[in-house]
Design a protein around this motif. Structure first.
Motif, short mmCIF file in Angstrom:
data_model
loop_
_atom_site.label_atom_id
_atom_site.label_comp_id
_atom_site.label_asym_id
_atom_site.label_seq_id
_atom_site.Cartn_x
_atom_site.Cartn_y
_atom_site.Cartn_z
N LEU A 209 -17.32 -27.03 6.06
CA LEU A 209 -16.55 -25.89 6.06
C LEU A 209 -17.47 -24.77 6.94
CD1 LEU A 209 -13.89 -24.68 5.32
CD2 LEU A 209 -14.92 -23.91 3.24
N TYR A 210 -18.65 -24.61 6.45
CA TYR A 210 -19.75 -23.78 7.15
C TYR A 210 -19.89 -24.00 8.54
CZ TYR A 210 -23.99 -21.24 8.35
OH TYR A 210 -24.79 -20.71 8.86
N ALA A 211 -19.80 -25.38 9.29
CA ALA A 211 -19.80 -25.86 10.30
C ALA A 211 -18.66 -25.10 11.32
CB ALA A 211 -20.01 -27.30 10.81
N ILE A 212 -17.45 -25.37 10.64
CA ILE A 212 -15.77 -24.79 11.17
C ILE A 212 -16.13 -23.39 11.46
CG2 ILE A 212 -13.73 -24.71 10.78
CD1 ILE A 212 -13.76 -27.52 9.61
N GLN A 213 -16.59 -22.57 10.15
CA GLN A 213 -16.59 -21.00 10.44
C GLN A 213 -17.70 -20.78 11.69
OE1 GLN A 213 -16.37 -19.10 6.08
NE2 GLN A 213 -17.02 -21.27 5.76
N ASN A 214 -18.71 -21.39 11.61
CA ASN A 214 -19.63 -21.00 12.73
C ASN A 214 -19.12 -21.39 14.07
OD1 ASN A 214 -22.63 -20.65 13.78
ND2 ASN A 214 -21.84 -22.80 14.69
N PRO A 220 -14.37 -14.06 18.56
CA PRO A 220 -14.13 -12.97 17.65
C PRO A 220 -12.73 -12.31 17.84
CG PRO A 220 -15.46 -12.55 19.79
CD PRO A 220 -15.18 -13.99 19.62
N ASP A 221 -11.91 -12.66 18.75
CA ASP A 221 -10.79 -12.14 19.14
C ASP A 221 -9.43 -12.74 18.44
OD1 ASP A 221 -11.83 -9.83 20.64
OD2 ASP A 221 -11.52 -11.15 22.62
N GLU A 222 -9.85 -13.81 17.62
CA GLU A 222 -8.96 -14.55 16.96
C GLU A 222 -9.16 -14.33 15.50
OE1 GLU A 222 -6.44 -16.21 18.19
OE2 GLU A 222 -6.98 -16.29 20.53
N LYS A 223 -8.09 -14.81 14.65
CA LYS A 223 -8.09 -15.00 13.28
C LYS A 223 -7.44 -16.54 12.97
CE LYS A 223 -7.46 -10.57 11.09
NZ LYS A 223 -6.82 -9.67 10.16
N TRP A 224 -7.87 -16.97 12.08
CA TRP A 224 -7.65 -18.72 12.01
C TRP A 224 -6.99 -18.84 10.55
CZ3 TRP A 224 -9.18 -20.80 16.10
CH2 TRP A 224 -10.00 -20.20 17.13
N GLU A 254 -11.19 -13.23 8.62
CA GLU A 254 -10.64 -13.85 9.89
C GLU A 254 -10.30 -15.27 9.53
OE1 GLU A 254 -13.79 -12.45 9.45
OE2 GLU A 254 -13.15 -10.46 10.64
N PHE A 255 -10.18 -16.00 8.13
CA PHE A 255 -10.04 -17.06 8.18
C PHE A 255 -9.29 -17.50 6.76
CE2 PHE A 255 -12.16 -21.61 7.40
CZ PHE A 255 -11.28 -22.22 8.05
N ARG A 256 -8.33 -17.77 6.87
CA ARG A 256 -7.65 -17.72 5.62
C ARG A 256 -6.88 -19.37 5.24
NH1 ARG A 256 -3.18 -14.76 7.82
NH2 ARG A 256 -1.22 -15.88 7.83
#
Length: 286
Positions: A209-214, A220-224, A254-256
């Motif tokens: 999960l850390y690697a995906i967030q990285n 930076p212009d997207e949410k996920w 940015e990530f839900r």
């Protein structure tokens, strides 16, 4: 039996006299598993042979269905021949009128399985006068998962930034490595200590999960949205809850995490997905 839809069985029996608090008792049970135990898979709705090895929990209770205090548990019963198991028990929280025998999956399993366990020849429960030895050895065995620390090699912007195909491949492979472990109290995201290359201090959590967030931070212009899908609704809900709790605090805007909905997601074109893991990732603009 245990089933592949995250359900399992237990049976309770009243005692002729109560188990008294802080007193020690001993008894024996013959255990085995059957080579043939056919039923229908609750997850797939097809015939299945329920022969996966499972283990036994012994609970004290004041009713047929209670789970008030865990007195003993076995390791996985993987043999088909009958073997006699001895149990020394000591209730410490209360006195009890019933014993409850409950089956459950192997420790630290990532998959719920169809299993059976046979019980026979339960002996008389005998009070043990020399309780000191029982007290000294009364700790229940621990089946907590201990995973070795890993070093996380994170790809840089030269591989992922503005490169959709390598990004999809990397995210799909990383999603496939996320694991959940089934516990009696629920489901747990597999976490461990990991080192990020170039950092001195170790981190604790889900390295995937850390690697995906990285990786997503290069956009930076997207949410996920990470969508969780499972054939068992209860399991889907627990997976979503575990993932949501594990997201880094500075990335929550940015990530839900969402649970899969046929109405909302059936025609979605995913950025990355792993169908076996039931994890799907999509981007939407800020």
């Amino acid at each position: 039996m245990t089933r592949d839809n995250d359900t399992w069985e237990s049976i309770g029996a009243g005692l002729s006299s109560p188990l008294e608090k802080d007193k020690c008792y001993g008894f024996q049970i013959a255990l085995a598993r059957s080579t043939s135990y056919y039923s229908v898979s609750r997850a797939k709705n097809v015939p299945a042979n329920y022969i996966s090895p499972i283990r036994l929990f012994i609970w004290a209770s004041n009713g047929n269905c209670g789970h008030d205090e865990l007195l003993a548990q076995t390791e996985v019963i993987d043999h088909f021949d009958w073997k006699l198991y001895s149990f020394n028990i000591r209730p410490t929280e209360n006195s009890y009128t019933h014993l409850v025998f409950e089956v459950f999956y192997p420790e630290n399993t990532t998959t719920t399985t169809n299993g059976n366990l046979l019980l026979d020849g339960v002996s008389e429960i005998i009070p043990i006068t020399d309780c000191e030895k029982i007290v000294a050895a009364s700790d229940l065995p621990s089946f907590e998962l201990e995973r070795e620390p890993v070093t996380l090699e994170l790809p840089g912007s030269d591989l992922l930034a503005n490169k959709r195909r390598p990004m999809r491949k990397y995210l799909g492979e990383t999603l496939s490595e996320i694991e959940f472990y089934f516990r009696r109290g629920g489901l747990e995201l597999a976490e461990q200590e990991f080192h990020v290359a170039g950092e001195e201090e170790p981190r604790k959590g889900s390295p995937q999960l850390y690697a995906i967030q990285n990786a997503l931070s290069y956009y930076p212009d997207e949410k996920w949205i990470l969508v969780v899908r499972d054939v068992i609704e209860r399991r889907q809900r627990m997976k979503a809850r575990e993932l949501a709790a594990a997201i880094s605090y500075d990335f929550t805007e940015e990530f839900r995490i969402e649970q899969y909905s046929p109405r909302l997601h059936s025609r979605t074109k995913w950025l990355a997905a792993d169908e076996e893991a039931g994890l799907y990732l999509i981007a939407f603009g800020k």
